[in-house]
Enzyme design. Structure first.
Site, PDB file in Angstrom:
ATOM      1  N   HIS A  22     -11.207 -34.775 -44.756  1.00  0.00           N
ATOM      2  CA  HIS A  22     -11.717 -34.048 -45.917  1.00  0.00           C
ATOM      3  C   HIS A  22     -12.919 -34.761 -46.523  1.00  0.00           C
ATOM      4  CE1 HIS A  22      -8.924 -30.759 -47.377  1.00  0.00           C
ATOM      5  NE2 HIS A  22      -8.396 -31.122 -46.223  1.00  0.00           N
ATOM      6  N   GLU A  82     -12.924 -25.455 -44.096  1.00  0.00           N
ATOM      7  CA  GLU A  82     -12.866 -24.835 -45.428  1.00  0.00           C
ATOM      8  C   GLU A  82     -14.179 -25.089 -46.146  1.00  0.00           C
ATOM      9  OE1 GLU A  82     -10.612 -27.548 -44.932  1.00  0.00           O
ATOM     10  OE2 GLU A  82      -8.943 -26.397 -44.097  1.00  0.00           O
TER      11      GLU A  82
END
Length: 317
Positions: free
Chosen positions: A38, A106
């Site tokens: 991330h 994402e």
């Protein structure tokens, strides 16, 4: 025989703590590691997002366990040429203990270098092209590429493992799961969905590993565990496409305000009952997953590893 591994959460923990957890997982009897990739956490409350490749290098030296990213997006934030170099170096460093898990990503992580967020159909096209490009680079040959989404000019990887790094692919819907079966060396999911495993295998994944992951929260009492999940991972209760398209942690915080404790907990095993945790892991085994990875939510990491070593892993083995 099912492999049971530990899922390192880069959204919750600082780099040194992740390395410490990896060592604790090995001591507790876990057989492999997942690690998330991330740029942002889902919520500010989670609080971390270290650069995964630095952490993997440290974990690789600190443990002897296999490591898989779950998952890296090689589309926008990090060009597939750079991901290929990182994966190849990690494969060489670990002596073949590394697998590259990839997915369509994402906006939360990818928008930091490109504000336009492509629709899923386009991202699947990008992923297919990126995987083909990375595999070509894994040969060690000089690569020039002119594709629909990527341009590469005379690139060559000089540091390579003995064997090309396996590329595994995450998938939830029919299109992505079918693509994984056709294209990838294995399948990654965070739902105990037997239908998806079957679709992956029928699309070309027969004989390839299926890896499943889940979150848990051990605590001395169930109420404490439930509160911890609701505080740190209410995003588990957010449905639909929001997780793919929202760009900032504060947007997830706004949605999470309407998520109840029951919705946040969902199917996660919580509390001190080992049978509850064992049943959750067995759901993945029964769905056809070859490897199952579990992440402990919150700070009670040492208590979790002791609990799983003594009470849970013996039950599922």
């Amino acid at each position: 025989m099912t492999t049971f591994g530990y899922f390192l959460s880069c959204e919750e923990h600082a780099p040194k703590e992740l390395v410490r957890q990896a060592k604790a997982a090995e001591r507790a009897g876990f057989e492999a590691l997942w690690i998330s990739d991330h740029f942002h956490p889902w919520l500010d409350e989670q609080g971390q997002a270290p650069f995964v490749w630095s952490v993997i290098g440290a974990v690789a030296e600190a443990t002897s366990l296999p490591i898989t990213t779950a998952v890296t997006c090689p589309l926008i934030r990090t060009h597939p040429v750079v991901v290929a170099q990182a994966a190849a170096t990690t494969g060489a460093l670990t002596g073949g203990r590394f697998r590259l898990g990839v997915g369509t990503g994402e906006a939360l992580n990818e928008h930091v270098v490109e504000s336009r967020w492509p629709p899923l159909s386009e991202r699947l096209e990008m992923l297919e092209e990126a995987v083909g490009l990375m595999r070509e680079l894994f040969t060690g040959k000089l690569v020039t590429h002119r594709g629909a989404h990527y341009r590469v000019d005379t690139a060559r990887l000089y540091t390579l493992p003995d064997e090309p790094v396996p590329i595994l692919m995450s998938g939830f819907g029919e299109k992505s799961t079918t693509l994984a079966g056709r294209l990838a060396d294995g399948y990654i999911s965070t739902a105990p969905d037997a239908e998806s495993v079957t679709r992956f295998r029928e699309a070309g994944g027969a004989g390839k590993p299926a890896l499943g992951g889940l979150k848990a929260c051990y605590a001395a009492d169930e109420a404490t565990a439930r509160r911890t999940v609701h505080r740190l991972w209410p995003t588990q209760g957010i449905k639909g496409e929001a997780s793919q398209i929202l760009p900032l942690p504060r947007h997830f915080e706004q949605l999470a305000e309407s998520v109840t404790e029951d919705e946040a907990v969902g199917g996660s095993p919580v509390g001190p009952d080992p049978e509850v945790h064992a049943r959750a892991l067995k759901e993945y085994v029964d769905a056809g997953f070859d490897e199952v990875y579990v992440n402990q939510i919150g700070t009670e990491q040492d208590a979790f590893f002791d609990f799983y070593e003594r009470e849970v892993l013996p039950r599922v083995r």
